[in-house]
Design a protein around this motif. Structure first.
Motif, PDB file in Angstrom:
ATOM      1  N   ASP A 183       5.127  -4.020   7.679  1.00 17.36           N
ATOM      2  CA  ASP A 183       4.800  -3.310   6.453  1.00 17.36           C
ATOM      3  C   ASP A 183       3.586  -2.441   6.759  1.00 17.36           C
ATOM      4  OD1 ASP A 183       6.789  -4.696   5.129  1.00 17.36           O
ATOM      5  OD2 ASP A 183       5.439  -6.179   4.288  1.00 17.36           O
ATOM      6  N   LYS A 184       3.582  -1.218   6.267  1.00 21.15           N
ATOM      7  CA  LYS A 184       2.553  -0.269   6.661  1.00 21.15           C
ATOM      8  C   LYS A 184       1.163  -0.643   6.153  1.00 21.15           C
ATOM      9  CE  LYS A 184       1.500   4.643   7.070  1.00 21.15           C
ATOM     10  NZ  LYS A 184       1.982   6.029   6.839  1.00 21.15           N
ATOM     11  N   LEU A 185       1.072  -1.168   4.937  1.00 20.94           N
ATOM     12  CA  LEU A 185      -0.243  -1.391   4.345  1.00 20.94           C
ATOM     13  C   LEU A 185      -1.052  -2.493   5.033  1.00 20.94           C
ATOM     14  CD1 LEU A 185       0.665  -0.841   0.603  1.00 20.94           C
ATOM     15  CD2 LEU A 185      -0.445   0.750   2.159  1.00 20.94           C
ATOM     16  N   PRO A 186      -0.476  -3.673   5.321  1.00 16.43           N
ATOM     17  CA  PRO A 186      -1.273  -4.649   6.072  1.00 16.43           C
ATOM     18  C   PRO A 186      -1.608  -4.175   7.480  1.00 16.43           C
ATOM     19  CG  PRO A 186       0.959  -5.430   5.782  1.00 16.43           C
ATOM     20  CD  PRO A 186       0.798  -4.245   4.898  1.00 16.43           C
ATOM     21  N   ALA A 187      -0.686  -3.421   8.105  1.00 19.59           N
ATOM     22  CA  ALA A 187      -0.980  -2.880   9.434  1.00 19.59           C
ATOM     23  C   ALA A 187      -2.108  -1.859   9.359  1.00 19.59           C
ATOM     24  CB  ALA A 187       0.273  -2.248  10.036  1.00 19.59           C
ATOM     25  N   TRP A 190      -5.276  -3.787   9.337  1.00 23.51           N
ATOM     26  CA  TRP A 190      -5.603  -4.344  10.655  1.00 23.51           C
ATOM     27  C   TRP A 190      -6.126  -3.262  11.592  1.00 23.51           C
ATOM     28  CZ3 TRP A 190      -3.097  -3.920  15.605  1.00 23.51           C
ATOM     29  CH2 TRP A 190      -3.534  -4.863  16.548  1.00 23.51           C
ATOM     30  N   LEU A 191      -5.533  -2.086  11.549  1.00 25.63           N
ATOM     31  CA  LEU A 191      -5.971  -0.989  12.417  1.00 25.63           C
ATOM     32  C   LEU A 191      -7.390  -0.530  12.101  1.00 25.63           C
ATOM     33  CD1 LEU A 191      -2.676   1.113  12.515  1.00 25.63           C
ATOM     34  CD2 LEU A 191      -3.679  -0.181  14.416  1.00 25.63           C
ATOM     35  N   GLU A 192      -7.869  -0.810  10.895  1.00 22.16           N
ATOM     36  CA  GLU A 192      -9.223  -0.433  10.507  1.00 22.16           C
ATOM     37  C   GLU A 192     -10.265  -1.444  10.978  1.00 22.16           C
ATOM     38  OE1 GLU A 192     -10.265   2.483   8.548  1.00 22.16           O
ATOM     39  OE2 GLU A 192      -8.361   3.001   9.517  1.00 22.16           O
ATOM     40  N   THR A 193      -9.823  -2.580  11.508  1.00 23.31           N
ATOM     41  CA  THR A 193     -10.743  -3.620  11.967  1.00 23.31           C
ATOM     42  C   THR A 193     -11.006  -3.482  13.467  1.00 23.31           C
ATOM     43  OG1 THR A 193      -9.015  -5.232  12.548  1.00 23.31           O
ATOM     44  CG2 THR A 193      -9.756  -5.172  10.243  1.00 23.31           C
ATOM     45  N   ASP A 194     -11.993  -4.234  13.956  1.00 20.20           N
ATOM     46  CA  ASP A 194     -12.261  -4.258  15.401  1.00 20.20           C
ATOM     47  C   ASP A 194     -11.056  -4.779  16.179  1.00 20.20           C
ATOM     48  OD1 ASP A 194     -14.798  -3.267  15.012  1.00 20.20           O
ATOM     49  OD2 ASP A 194     -15.779  -5.222  15.064  1.00 20.20           O
ATOM     50  N   GLU A 195     -10.325  -5.728  15.595  1.00 23.43           N
ATOM     51  CA  GLU A 195      -9.156  -6.296  16.266  1.00 23.43           C
ATOM     52  C   GLU A 195      -8.098  -5.238  16.536  1.00 23.43           C
ATOM     53  OE1 GLU A 195      -8.492  -9.531  17.381  1.00 23.43           O
ATOM     54  OE2 GLU A 195     -10.651  -9.676  17.097  1.00 23.43           O
ATOM     55  N   TYR A 239      -6.009  -1.670 -12.514  1.00 20.46           N
ATOM     56  CA  TYR A 239      -5.245  -1.610 -11.268  1.00 20.46           C
ATOM     57  C   TYR A 239      -5.897  -0.640 -10.292  1.00 20.46           C
ATOM     58  CZ  TYR A 239      -1.289  -1.210  -8.060  1.00 20.46           C
ATOM     59  OH  TYR A 239      -0.502  -1.235  -6.936  1.00 20.46           O
ATOM     60  N   GLU A 240      -6.290   0.525 -10.773  1.00 18.44           N
ATOM     61  CA  GLU A 240      -6.898   1.538  -9.908  1.00 18.44           C
ATOM     62  C   GLU A 240      -8.159   1.008  -9.225  1.00 18.44           C
ATOM     63  OE1 GLU A 240      -8.455   6.194 -10.136  1.00 18.44           O
ATOM     64  OE2 GLU A 240      -7.891   5.117 -11.963  1.00 18.44           O
ATOM     65  N   LYS A 241      -8.969   0.241  -9.966  1.00 16.15           N
ATOM     66  CA  LYS A 241     -10.197  -0.326  -9.394  1.00 16.15           C
ATOM     67  C   LYS A 241      -9.874  -1.327  -8.289  1.00 16.15           C
ATOM     68  CE  LYS A 241     -12.945   0.257 -13.609  1.00 16.15           C
ATOM     69  NZ  LYS A 241     -13.612  -0.425 -14.744  1.00 16.15           N
ATOM     70  N   TYR A 246      -9.338  -1.892  -1.681  1.00 16.95           N
ATOM     71  CA  TYR A 246      -8.628  -2.181  -0.443  1.00 16.95           C
ATOM     72  C   TYR A 246      -8.102  -0.947   0.279  1.00 16.95           C
ATOM     73  CZ  TYR A 246      -8.783  -6.927  -2.221  1.00 16.95           C
ATOM     74  OH  TYR A 246      -9.234  -8.130  -2.697  1.00 16.95           O
ATOM     75  N   PHE A 247      -7.774   0.128  -0.466  1.00 15.09           N
ATOM     76  CA  PHE A 247      -7.160   1.294   0.140  1.00 15.09           C
ATOM     77  C   PHE A 247      -7.738   2.573  -0.459  1.00 15.09           C
ATOM     78  CE2 PHE A 247      -3.933  -2.082   0.153  1.00 15.09           C
ATOM     79  CZ  PHE A 247      -3.674  -2.162   1.516  1.00 15.09           C
ATOM     80  N   PRO A 248      -7.918   3.600   0.357  1.00 20.51           N
ATOM     81  CA  PRO A 248      -8.447   4.885  -0.141  1.00 20.51           C
ATOM     82  C   PRO A 248      -7.345   5.783  -0.708  1.00 20.51           C
ATOM     83  CG  PRO A 248      -8.243   5.006   2.230  1.00 20.51           C
ATOM     84  CD  PRO A 248      -7.835   3.604   1.849  1.00 20.51           C
TER      85      PRO A 248
END
Length: 252
Positions: A183-187, A190-195, A239-241, A246-248
């Motif tokens: 799924d794109k959103l959890p990935a 993850w891509l935004e983290t150091d891991e 919802y918007e808040k 979590y996401f921009p």
């Protein structure tokens, strides 16, 4: 993004079909989430359930003026647990699918999902069927991504399925996977983290018209109550808040 996830038929039909019962008896609603699907549901250092799904659950309960308890449940047993009345609803990034609709009801969507491939920077892998031929590609077991791999690429790639998304990430980092379908959103998270450094989305996202809803037992009036509450928190800006935490970008 569970988004996202697809159970096998065997998991869905486990147990005896139970008669529906409204979860509002006693004004107490028990809600299950997985706790292993960042940033949607995970466990913090103190052992508390946190994440987008948890925040949405709390917002919906506040809107409905309901007394709610959120509990963790392993993904493979999450629908059987609902049907066995261990809890009254599932808010765990679960995709609304025809297979699941045979055994549970769903609220209206509370977000939408795409699939995407993740590979190491510089791998130059083409995420076409021909480009992936002979590669080892992973996904979480019993998910839309895992089912998509098996149905559409299983004849040309070595499919590896994992019990959790985190274990799939570990094998991708170790080089045991050439690519991960997720799924794109959890990935994205993850891509935004150091891991996730050294990895990136590859190729075009796969639009499978995936919508994520809240699962309840067949015939339970919670289906309508949650749907109305979702509309209300979208309309009043709650919802918007939560989304912005979590996401921009909007995931609704």
């Amino acid at each position: 993004m569970k988004i996202r996830k697809l159970f096998t038929a065997a998991a869905l039909i486990t147990g005896t079909l139970l008669s529906a019962q409204s979860a509002f008896a006693g004004d107490k609603i028990r809600i299950a989430t997985e706790g292993a699907y960042a940033p949607f549901n995970m466990v913090d250092a103190s052992g508390n359930l946190i994440g987008f799904d948890v925040d949405i659950a709390n917002a919906l309960c506040a809107q409905m003026k309901a007394d709610c308890e959120i509990v963790a449940q392993d993904w493979d047993g999450i629908i059987p647990g609902l049907r066995a009345k261990k809890y009254d609803a599932i808010i765990a990034s679960m995709s609304i699918t025809e297979e699941r609709l045979r055994v549970v009801d769903f609220s209206d969507k509370y977000y939408s999902n795409l699939l995407a491939f993740v590979t190491a920077d510089g791998s130059n892998i083409e995420t076409t069927k021909e480009g992936l031929k002979g590669k080892t590609v992973g996904a979480q077991r019993a998910t839309i991504a895992g089912q998509y791999l098996e149905d559409n690429l299983g004849d040309v790639v070595n499919v590896k399925l994992y019990d959790t998304q985190d274990n799939a990430y570990l094998d991708l980092k170790s080089g045991r996977l050439d690519a991960l379908l997720s799924d794109k959103l959890p990935a994205y998270d993850w891509l935004e983290t150091d891991e996730g450094k050294g990895f990136a989305f590859t190729g075009e996202a796969i639009d499978i018209k995936d919508q994520i809803g809240i699962a309840v037992r067949k015939g339970d009036d919670l289906k309508g109550k949650f749907s109305e509450a979702i509309k209300a928190i979208v309309a009043d800006g709650t919802y918007e808040k939560i989304n912005a935490k979590y996401f921009p970008f909007s995931i609704y």
